[in-house]
Design a protein around this motif. Sequence first.
Motif, PDB file in Angstrom:
ATOM      1  N   ALA A  20       0.822  -1.212   0.000  1.00  0.00           N
ATOM      2  CA  ALA A  20       0.000   0.000   0.000  1.00  0.00           C
ATOM      3  C   ALA A  20       0.856   1.262   0.000  1.00  0.00           C
ATOM      4  N   VAL A  21       1.915   1.279   0.822  1.00  0.00           N
ATOM      5  CA  VAL A  21       2.729   2.503   0.861  1.00  0.00           C
ATOM      6  C   VAL A  21       3.479   2.701  -0.451  1.00  0.00           C
ATOM      7  N   VAL A  23       2.410   1.664  -3.470  1.00  0.00           N
ATOM      8  CA  VAL A  23       1.405   2.125  -4.440  1.00  0.00           C
ATOM      9  C   VAL A  23       1.084   3.597  -4.195  1.00  0.00           C
ATOM     10  N   ALA A  24       0.987   3.989  -2.913  1.00  0.00           N
ATOM     11  CA  ALA A  24       0.731   5.394  -2.590  1.00  0.00           C
ATOM     12  C   ALA A  24       1.855   6.290  -3.100  1.00  0.00           C
ATOM     13  N   ALA A  25       3.093   5.785  -3.061  1.00  0.00           N
ATOM     14  CA  ALA A  25       4.219   6.562  -3.592  1.00  0.00           C
ATOM     15  C   ALA A  25       4.059   6.773  -5.099  1.00  0.00           C
ATOM     16  N   VAL A  27       1.243   6.789  -6.802  1.00  0.00           N
ATOM     17  CA  VAL A  27       0.097   7.683  -7.027  1.00  0.00           C
ATOM     18  C   VAL A  27       0.462   9.130  -6.715  1.00  0.00           C
ATOM     19  N   THR A  28       1.137   9.350  -5.594  1.00  0.00           N
ATOM     20  CA  THR A  28       1.448  10.733  -5.215  1.00  0.00           C
ATOM     21  C   THR A  28       2.518  11.347  -6.108  1.00  0.00           C
ATOM     22  N   GLN A  29       3.540  10.551  -6.464  1.00  0.00           N
ATOM     23  CA  GLN A  29       4.587  11.096  -7.332  1.00  0.00           C
ATOM     24  C   GLN A  29       4.052  11.398  -8.726  1.00  0.00           C
ATOM     25  N   VAL A  84       1.293  15.863   1.329  1.00  0.00           N
ATOM     26  CA  VAL A  84       0.883  14.463   1.209  1.00  0.00           C
ATOM     27  C   VAL A  84       2.026  13.632   0.647  1.00  0.00           C
ATOM     28  N   VAL A  88       3.807  10.413   2.530  1.00  0.00           N
ATOM     29  CA  VAL A  88       3.947   9.084   1.918  1.00  0.00           C
ATOM     30  C   VAL A  88       5.417   8.694   1.822  1.00  0.00           C
ATOM     31  N   CYS A  92       7.184   5.407   3.479  1.00  0.00           N
ATOM     32  CA  CYS A  92       7.996   4.433   2.729  1.00  0.00           C
ATOM     33  C   CYS A  92       9.277   4.105   3.481  1.00  0.00           C
ATOM     34  N   SER A 154       9.470   4.704  -7.774  1.00  0.00           N
ATOM     35  CA  SER A 154       8.347   4.218  -6.968  1.00  0.00           C
ATOM     36  C   SER A 154       7.909   2.830  -7.422  1.00  0.00           C
TER      37      SER A 154
END
Length: 324
Positions: A20-21, A23-25, A27-29, A84, A88, A92, A154
């Motif tokens: 999850a972390v 994938v969040a990286a 998405v945010t990047q 955000v 994230v 990570c 990421s």
Amino acid sequence: MQLSSLVARLPYPSWAVQRAVAVAAIVTQGGIGVTGSIVRVTGSGLGCPTWPQCVSGSMFPVEHPEYETLNQWIEFGNRLLTGVVILVAALCVLVAWRVVLDHPGRQRLLRLAWVMPAGVVAQAAIGGLTVLTHLLWWTVAVHFLVSSVLVWFSVLLLHAFGEGDETPRWRVPPSGRALLVALVAALGAVLVAGTTVTGAGPHGGDPGTPRLQAPIEVLAQVHGALLVGYLVVLTLLGLRWLRTGASGTLWRRYAATWAVSLAQGGVGSLQYALGVPEALVSLHVLGAALVIVATASLWCAARDRGPATSRHPAPTAEAAAAAR
């Protein structure tokens, strides 16, 4: 040492949390690049004309005779999203660090995780330079290209959580590996050429921003030709795998890379034909992030680093003794 002790007190992250972390990286990047494009196409790039403050004397937008309130808040909102990204990136590192405390051999995982906050620091500096130089086109280009590199890393981080740290064993023959390297190089060329088209285009982030003085038609044709080159290499890669064989995972990721690349080419062509409407600019930036993700995933699927060793915490001394 004390910080390591604090991290060790955290519960061991489950496999779902590890994924999850990462994938969040991704998405945010990728997402911060899209929101940055919204700032640009709405002419809000100097809505906050100073950095790190929004306006002189205030971190927040205030009524200003030269800047529309909406433009100020669009730019300020993009800056808030950086928070955000920072959160994230920190997660990570914490998750990877906690994993390494149980599995000391996973230093590569921690190094990849540290790329995230390092990238945030670099982007903050570049973002400040972009504002202070009043959105000079090449500073905006560097800002985007660094985001592209961070999206790539990421994806590597996501795969690192689910694989080991053995020396990579390629699942493709040497010729296939060479084509993969050529594919990555071609993607880099496409992205760099795309920033020159943006630099000469109508959306500079502010009406008074100087633009790249070059014929946009020529730059767009070069950008399109490089995309064709990328697709040619992708085609050769598929033909090579037809002769030598490839796994189902490789073929699925290959198909996904074709799908997003063709969609991105279609958006770019439509964008050019319609005179670069604002909505398609942001969609094109999103498409660029998806092509990077697809290409990086294809790259990762082409090599094997052994099985994952850190999906679960290391057994305690008591459990190890009982197992013996």
